[in-house]
Each structure stands twice: as C-alpha cells, then as structure tokens.
Write a protein that holds these residues in place. Structure first.
Motif, short mmCIF file in Angstrom:
data_model
loop_
_atom_site.label_atom_id
_atom_site.label_comp_id
_atom_site.label_asym_id
_atom_site.label_seq_id
_atom_site.Cartn_x
_atom_site.Cartn_y
_atom_site.Cartn_z
N LEU A 192 0.82 -1.20 0.00
CA LEU A 192 0.00 0.00 0.00
C LEU A 192 0.86 1.26 0.00
CD1 LEU A 192 -2.80 -1.08 2.50
CD2 LEU A 192 -2.98 -0.85 0.02
N ASN A 193 1.95 1.25 0.80
CA ASN A 193 2.85 2.41 0.79
C ASN A 193 3.44 2.63 -0.60
OD1 ASN A 193 2.45 2.92 3.53
ND2 ASN A 193 4.10 1.55 4.17
N ASP A 194 3.87 1.53 -1.23
CA ASP A 194 4.41 1.67 -2.59
C ASP A 194 3.35 2.20 -3.54
OD1 ASP A 194 6.75 0.66 -1.61
OD2 ASP A 194 6.36 -1.42 -2.27
N GLU A 195 2.10 1.78 -3.36
CA GLU A 195 1.02 2.25 -4.22
C GLU A 195 0.77 3.72 -4.00
OE1 GLU A 195 -1.77 1.75 -7.24
OE2 GLU A 195 -0.21 0.40 -6.48
N ILE A 196 0.80 4.14 -2.69
CA ILE A 196 0.58 5.57 -2.39
C ILE A 196 1.69 6.41 -3.00
CG2 ILE A 196 0.52 7.26 -0.51
CD1 ILE A 196 -0.89 5.10 1.18
N GLU A 197 2.93 5.97 -2.80
CA GLU A 197 4.05 6.72 -3.39
C GLU A 197 3.93 6.79 -4.90
OE1 GLU A 197 7.55 4.84 -2.03
OE2 GLU A 197 7.34 5.49 0.08
N ARG A 198 3.53 5.66 -5.50
CA ARG A 198 3.39 5.66 -6.96
C ARG A 198 2.30 6.62 -7.40
NH1 ARG A 198 0.44 3.12 -10.73
NH2 ARG A 198 -0.77 1.99 -9.16
N LYS A 199 1.15 6.65 -6.63
CA LYS A 199 0.07 7.55 -6.96
C LYS A 199 0.50 9.00 -6.83
CE LYS A 199 -3.37 4.61 -7.73
NZ LYS A 199 -4.13 4.58 -8.99
N VAL A 200 1.22 9.31 -5.70
CA VAL A 200 1.70 10.68 -5.50
C VAL A 200 2.65 11.09 -6.60
CG1 VAL A 200 3.06 12.15 -3.96
CG2 VAL A 200 1.34 10.62 -3.00
N HIS A 201 3.55 10.16 -6.98
CA HIS A 201 4.50 10.46 -8.04
C HIS A 201 3.78 10.71 -9.36
CE1 HIS A 201 8.28 10.47 -10.20
NE2 HIS A 201 7.81 9.50 -11.02
N MET A 202 2.77 9.86 -9.63
CA MET A 202 2.01 10.06 -10.86
C MET A 202 1.25 11.37 -10.83
SD MET A 202 0.52 6.21 -11.52
CE MET A 202 -0.47 6.80 -12.87
N ARG A 203 0.68 11.73 -9.62
CA ARG A 203 -0.04 13.00 -9.52
C ARG A 203 0.88 14.16 -9.77
NH1 ARG A 203 -1.95 14.48 -3.70
NH2 ARG A 203 0.31 14.80 -3.66
N ASP A 204 2.10 14.13 -9.15
CA ASP A 204 3.06 15.23 -9.37
C ASP A 204 3.44 15.33 -10.84
OD1 ASP A 204 2.93 15.66 -6.67
OD2 ASP A 204 4.77 14.53 -6.21
N GLN A 205 3.65 14.15 -11.47
CA GLN A 205 4.00 14.17 -12.89
C GLN A 205 2.87 14.75 -13.73
OE1 GLN A 205 5.12 10.24 -14.03
NE2 GLN A 205 7.21 10.39 -13.22
N GLU A 206 1.61 14.36 -13.39
CA GLU A 206 0.49 14.88 -14.16
C GLU A 206 0.35 16.38 -13.96
OE1 GLU A 206 -2.88 12.69 -12.95
OE2 GLU A 206 -2.34 10.86 -14.05
#
Length: 898
Positions: A674-688
C-alpha cells in the motif's frame, strides 16, 4: 521378382508352365519360373502405355497391346518382332482396353469404351469382323471365350461384361445373343469361366460370389459335334471393307454381313479322302506336325528345341485335353491309397506334393490297379515336376505313357513284368553275352539291372537335360524304344559293371547317376533298333502307339483283375479289421482312462482331506499366535497413540505459531504494498500536475503568439484603410465607420482574450483543487462551459451583424459610385441611430471618379472578406486545438468537460 516401378496388373503363364510375363503400365518382364529369374524386359516410351502383354495358347508367341491401339507379336526367346496388326478402320476406332484369345490362338477379340467388338484373325493378320453390341452397352470391361469340349479350341462363344454389370454371351459366327447373366439391380464386378466351360464364377457388386451352371443356362453350348463335311470360308485377298465386316448382335434371326461384288466370299466343300494314304495320316499329328520330319530333325540335332519341346510332345502324344473327364476324376478327391503320400515320399515343395497326390489319385480313380502300384509315384514324379503348372497335361502324358510304353507291365501284378524283362534279357544276350554272363555269375537278374530303370523311367540315373533329351527320342519312336534304352544303358556301361562284384554295388549303380554320355546311349539305342533280329525284337511284341480318346478316357484293364480285386478285398478287410481293432482299443483305452481317472480322483480326495486336516491344525496354531501378537500390538499401539498425541499437540502449537507469523508477514507485505502504491500515486499526480502546467504554459505562449499575429493583421488593415482614404476622399466617412468597426472588433478580440485568460485561470484553479472538490468543480465546469458557449454565440452574432453592416455600406458605396446624383438615404432613423450621416457636400463630382475607384473598392471588399474568413478560421482552429490538448492531458471526466 522385382523390377516394376508401378503396380503389376496382368500375369500370363506359358502353356508349358515354365515362363511367365508380368505386366505393368510402364514395362513387361519375362520370368523363368524354374529359377525365378528375369530373362527379358520390354521397355517402351513413357508416352505410350501398355494395355496387356500375354502368351498366345499353344505357341511361343507373345502378344503385346499398347494404349495407342498398336498390337505386336514377339518371339518368346529373342523378343524379336514377328508381325504387327494393321490399324483398325477410322470409322469404327475403339480404344482397346480388354482382350481375349481362343484356345487355338487364332482369333483375337478386342474391345474398349465402345459398344463395338473387333475380331482379328491372327493367321491372316486382318480384322475380319466388327460386332456391334446392343445400345445399352457403352463400354466393355472384360472379355472371355467360353470353352467347349467339341470345338477343338476354336471357341465360338464370347462372354462380354459391359459397364452395366451384365455379362452377355454372343456367338461370334452368327452374332446371336445366347444368354446373359447379371442384372441392373445385381451387377457383376468381375467374372471368370472354368477351364472346361461348365461353370462361371462371378463376383457381384454387392460383394457376393455367384456360381452359374452353363448347362442350365443354355443347351446350345453342349451341342453334339459338327458333321465331317463342313463349309470353310476363305478370307479375301484384298483389303476388307469395314462396312462389310460390321454385324449387330441379335437375339432372333441371324444377321449376316452384306456381300459385295468386289469382295465375294468363295466357298469350298471338303470331301472325305477315301483313297488317301493312311500311313501318311498316321504320321500327321493332330495339329499339322509331321512325325517323320520331326524324327529327321531329332536325329540331326539329337533333341528338340527347348522352347518348342512341350508343344512337340503334346503333338506327338496327341493329347485330347479332356477337361470334363479330368475334372470328374479330380472331383472325386484324393484317393485313399495316397492320403499319406508325404510319409512315404517326403517332398520339400508342398505344391509339388499336392500336384503329385492329385495326379496319382486321378490315375487310381481311372483304373483300380494304380492304387496298388507301388512304383507309380516314381514313374509319374518326373512328369509331375515338368508339368506341375498344367495338371491336365501331366495326367494325360502319364496316362499315354502307361498305355503305350508300359504295355504288359501289369500282367504279372503285383510282381514285376517278367515278360518285358525277358525281352530285355534276350536282346542283351544277343548283343552282349559277356555282360549277361557276368550278371548271371553274380546272381544279378533283370529285376536288378533293368527294372529299376523302367519303374523310374531313368529319372534316378539321368539329369534333367539328359532325361528330356532321352524322352524326345522315346516319344518320337515305337514303344519298344524304351526297352532298347535299358539294353543300351547296360551295354554302354559294361566297363564299370564288369568291375562290380557285389550286389550292393550293382544296386547303387542302377539307382544313382553315373558318368555316362546320353548321346552315346541314344545312338546305341538306334543301333539296337536296327540290328536286333526280328524274332527277339520287342517291336513285334508291343503294339503301335495309340493316343487317348477324346471326350472320355479309354478303359484300362490290362491286368489280372482277380488279383487286384482280391488285393482290394483283402486290403478292405484288413482296413476294416484295423478299424475294429482301433475301435476296441479305443474303447479299452477309454475304460482304462476312466478307471485311472477315478483312482486319481480318489487319491486326490484323500490327499486333499489330509491336507485340509493339517491345514486346520496349522490355522489353529497360527490363530493362537496371532491373538498373542494382537495383544502385544495393542499395547504397542496404545503407547504409539500416546506418543502420536503428544507429537500432534506439539505440531499444532508449532503450526499455530507459524500461521500467526505468516499472517503478520502478509499484513506487513500488504502495508508495504500500500505504501508503494501511495508513493506511486503521489508520483504520478506530481508528474500529471507538472505535465499540465507545462501544457498550460505552452498554450499560453501559443495564445500570445496568436494575439500578436492578430494585432499585426489589424495594424496592416488600418494602414491599408488610411491609404485608401488618401486615394478617395468620398470614402473618408466609410473608412471612418470601418475604423470604428475595427475598434469594435478589437474590443471583441479583447473580450475573447479576456475570456481565454479567465478560462485558463479557472482551469488552473480546477487542477489545484480537483482532489477535494471534484463534484463541485464538475458543476462549475458545466456552468463555465455554458457561459463560454453563450459568449461564443454572442461573438458570432456580433461578427455576423458587423459583416452585414459592412456589406450594406459597401453596397451603398458602389451604388453611389455608379449613380452619384440619384443617391437617396434609405433610412434616416437608422442612420441616426448608427451615428452615420452621409455628407453630400464631401462627395465629388462624377467626372472626378475614375474607373480605378470602382476597381479598388471591389478589391478592398474581397480583401476584407478574405481577411475576415482567415481570422475566423484561425480562431476556430485555435479553439479546437486547445480543446483537444485539454482532452488528451486531463485524466478525470470533469477536466475533460471543462
């Protein structure tokens, strides 16, 4: 027997049974059946296929038929071409597929995919008749002549199997349909006729096998022999006309070919020669061979040609070939006297043993004495081996030999022929008294030096070639020649015989091959035949050659019948006694077997009871031991259960701890996931977000560039308007209005830019707050979209009204330019409302307006329209591009709608 590249579809065997021809579509091969080796091979071109290659009966001629309708006759040994049949007439050309030849080898029938049959005369090498079958026949699948006992091989009835499965039998002379077998419902697939012509075997299309009786089908086949006086038709010398040859098959009146004047058939009547020389008729064989000429040829060469030997023998012996009579003898089965022939005469070849057994049985059925003749197998074996592929010829040769060359052999039956041996001894005494005295001194009788040679017909002391050479001379001379051969064999072997002194040596000499030239023996035989006195010559004691009768074989009763009958009765009595003895012995053996079986069963029962008692005691002891073992095992099992229970509790505890640890590890792994998923989501949000910001910046730059472009265009338009005002003063007011319109358009552009900036600002706000206020922004986006559409509609209406106003003013200007003095204001109230009042004082005189003014006004109008269209098109393209970029970069539905 290899050598064919394609499948073999035809096998033809020579009349002697020694050679065979195998045929395939590409080649034909000639085989020697004695050595199973290939002698010759017929190769053809690949474009010309072979239809059939076969031997002609009673000859050494090979007939080859090819797919181009060419028919060649070849010599058997050299394969040299003897003749070729001419091509059939074009009017009745048939592709030959099937062929049939009469037993005398004179007529060839050919057919194919047509209802025409071609009949060839092989002697004249001409097509002498064309038979047209009924219209129902479209193709011919099989042809076969129906044999007859009374036609001497010139078969007259031809069986024709057509494509409809019906086999029709036609008389080739009268062209009359005699009978037919098969039907449309039960068609015939293939058919074959028995050698004697009594039965027809047919394989039907439904898989069944039908046997037809020819005698029951028609009475014309077994008609009596024709009269001695008959009409013979000569073939015309000129080439036959195909129209005169053609005849149709009819079932009623006989239809003959029309006789033309050119090809008139001559008829001759053969009369009986009552004054002829009977001696010459004796020397003439049945097939036209002259016996004296053959004897001259034999004396010159010492033997007959190998390829013609069987043919010459059959001619010399005048074999009748009684198929029906021989079949009746064979149908009686194996004679009782020869049931166990293989025990007394073990022969390696099973086929040769069967042929010998069948031939001896036929002889025994022909005459009862041959069932008790002990030397008959030795006498018949060489001929059986020579004619093993033609049992009829083999039987008739042996029967002819017995009737003529075995005269008076059975008068002293069951003893050897003392009278014949006495004749041999008298001739030997006349020509070689010393040798005979030597035999007498050592107690050697004619039963030892003459009878072994006669009863085996020299087959034990001669090789195959020597034996054939000897019997070439035997069959060509008087029956006494065989007796003289015995004397000559002894006189030519006098040197080794005079050196023999023991009886075993003499027996060995007359039962084994010796170093003796058979040609010398034959010359000595002819010398003895010429120099022996008449009073002791066997020629006067033996009858002349008599051939077998045709139709039925003659009765042979030249033996002491009472002795044969007595032996037959005694043998039958002994056989019955043996059967009674065997029956009683079998009964005693059965009773003894029953007693032995009962005794064995009783002993087995007692043994079984004893074994059961011992087994019961053993089982009781084993049961006690097992009970003790079971008690011990129960104790051990209880202790084992306690240990297992403790181990089970320990294992359950360890399993529980392992399970809890596993759950804990799984939860930790889930948290890390879940932590990896949250980090991935945050990273994707920042990229978007970064990508969206970059896209907005790029869009802002594009709008700025478009704005500068529009400003530049407006400035160019203003400059052009000022230039136009300098050229025409009367257009000052129109240009002033146009400038006002340009200012109004600029104001519209400013509003569009303001709206775009407002939209950009709102999109930035939506992107910043899209996580928490998605639903609210969705509604706000819809409202903004509706507002934007209303603004677009207002802008479009403003552009349309401006364009309409500009067109109206231009039309007025053009009208004024064309009619300057007829200009009347259209609507004062409208002009006042718009703030435009035309000043007539400023209009110039029409004389001052030149033609260039009108042209410049049209050009300006076109330029303004073009510029306006380009500007509107660029605005639409900009809006479409911005909308597409927003759709591609926005991830959520509310951003897409915005």
């Amino acid at each position: 027997m290899r050598g064919h590249e394609s499948s073999v579809f035809s096998i033809s065997v020579h009349a002697s049974g020694r050679y065979a021809i195998t045929t395939s579509s590409d080649t034909a091969q000639l085989w020697d059946l004695d050595t199973f080796q290939r002698k010759r091979k017929l190769n053809i071109l690949q474009s010309v296929g072979i239809q059939k290659v076969f031997f002609l009966p009673l000859s050494n001629t090979i007939l080859s038929c090819f797919k181009d309708n060419s028919i060649f006759a070849w010599e058997c040994d050299t394969l040299s071409c003897k003749y070729q049949l001419p091509a059939p007439p074009e009017s009745s050309s048939v592709l030959y597929k099937v062929f049939a030849v009469t037993r005398d080898g004179r007529i060839l029938a050919a057919g194919g995919k047509s209802n025409h049959l071609h009949l060839w005369c092989l002697e004249a090498k001409q097509l002498f008749r064309i038979i047209q079958m009924p219209t129902k026949v479209r193709a011919i699948r099989h042809l076969e002549f129906l044999p007859d006992s009374f036609d001497a091989g010139s078969n007259q009835v031809l069986g024709v199997l057509s494509q409809d499965g019906i086999m029709r039998f036609v008389n080739i002379q009268t062209c009359k349909l005699l009978f037919e077998i098969g039907s449309l419902d039960e068609g015939i697939s293939s058919s074959v006729i028995s050698p004697h012509g009594r039965y027809i075997a047919s394989i039907m299309e439904n898989g069944s096998l039908n046997i037809y009786s020819v005698q029951a089908l028609t009475q014309e086949i077994n008609k009596p022999p024709p009269p001695l006086v008959k009409v013979i038709e000569d073939l015309p010398k000129s080439k036959l006309n195909s129209g005169g040859l053609k005849m149709k098959v009819t079932s009623g009146r006989v239809q003959r070919p029309a006789k033309s004047r050119e090809n008139k058939i001559q008829a001759r009547i053969l009369k009986q020669d009552l004054t002829g020389n009977f001696e010459n008729k004796e020397n003439e064989a049945s097939d036209g061979l002259n016996k004296k000429r053959l004897q001259i040829l034999l004396k010159g060469y010492g033997e007959y040609p190998t390829k013609y030997r069987m043919f010459i023998w059959r001619s010399l012996l005048q074999l009748p070939e009684n198929h029906t009579a021989f079949s009746s003898l064979v149908d009686k089965g194996v004679h009782v006297a020869f049931l166990n022939l293989q025990k007394k005469y073990p022969i390696k070849s099973r086929k040769l043993l069967r042929v010998l057994q069948r031939t001896l049985s036929a002889l025994a059925h022909w005459s009862a004495i041959f069932s008790d003749t002990p030397y008959l197998p030795l006498l018949a074996f060489p001929f059986v081996k020579l004619f093993q592929n033609n049992q009829l010829i083999c039987f008739e040769v042996v029967a002819t030999l017995i009737i003529n060359w075995c005269q008076h052999w059975f008068e002293y039956f069951p003893n050897p022929p003392i009278n014949i041996l006495s004749l041999i001894e008298n001739v030997l005494a006349f020509h070689d008294k010393e040798l005979l005295q030597h035999f007498i001194d050592h107690d050697i009788t004619s039963q030892l030096y003459a009878w072994p040679l006669l009863e085996t017909v020299f087959s034990e002391v001669l090789t195959r070639e020597e034996w054939l050479k000897l019997f070439d001379n035997v069959f060509s001379n008087h029956p006494s020649f065989l007796l003289m051969t015995v004397v000559a064999y002894n006189t030519c072997s006098r040197a080794p015989l005079l050196n023999c002194s023991l009886r075993d040596d003499f027996e060995y000499f007359f039962h084994h091959r010796n170093n003796l030239d058979i040609s010398v023996v034959i010359r000595e035989v002819y010398h003895l035949m010429d120099t022996t006195p008449t009073d002791i010559h066997p020629n006067d004691k033996l009858d002349a050659f008599v051939a077998l009768t045709k139709g039925q074989y003659p009765v042979f009763n030249q033996y002491p019948k009472f002795i044969v009958d007595y032996q037959t009765q005694e043998r039958e009595r002994i056989r019955n006694d043996e059967l009674d003895f065997l029956r009683e012995r079998q009964m005693v053996e059965d009773m003894q077997a029953e007693v032995d079986q009962q005794r064995v069963e009783d002993e087995a029962w007692y043994q079984k009871q004893e074994l059961l008692r011992k087994a019961e005691e053993t089982r009781r002891e084993m049961l006690l031991q097992e009970e003790e073992k079971m008690a011990q095992q129960r104790q051990r099992l209880a202790s084992v259960k306690r240990e297992l229970r403790a181990k089970e509790m320990h294992l359950q505890d360890a399993t529980r701890r392992r399970f809890l640890k596993l759950q804990q590890d799984q939860r930790e792994m889930e948290l890390r996931r879940l932590n990896d998923e949250i980090e991935r989501k945050v990273h994707m949000r920042d990229q978007e977000i970064a990508t969206t910001a970059k896209d907005l910046e790029m869009r802002h730059l594009e709008l700025e560039s478009q704005k500068r472009l529009y400003e530049k265009l407006i400035e160019e338009n203003l400059a052009e308007a000022e230039q136009a005002c300098l050229n025409a003063d009367w257009r000052i007011q129109a240009l002033h209005k146009q400038r006002c319109d340009d200012l109004q358009r600029n104001a519209c552009y400013q509003e569009v830019a303001k709206l775009l900036r407002e939209n950009r600002r709102k999109e930035t706000e939506v992107l910043n707050a899209m996580v928490g206020e998605g639903a609210r922004k969705w509604e706000e986006a819809k409202e903004k979209d509706f507002h934007l559409k209303s603004e677009k509609k207002a802008s479009a209406l403003s552009d349309a009204s401006r364009k309409w106003f500009l067109e109206k003013e231009l039309d007025d200007a053009l009208e004024h330019a064309e009619h300057p003095y007829n200009t009347v204001p259209r609507c004062q109230s409208g002009q006042a409302a718009s703030g435009y009042v035309p000043r007539t004082s400023q209009l110039k005189d029409s004389s001052e307006v030149d033609s260039s003014t009108h042209i410049s006004l049209n050009q300006r109008r076109v330029q303004w329209d073009t510029m306006e269209q380009d500007l509107m098109e660029r605005v639409r393209n900009l809006r479409q591009r911005l909308t597409a970029q927003a759709r591609n970069r926005c991830r959520t539905p509310h951003l897409l709608a915005t």
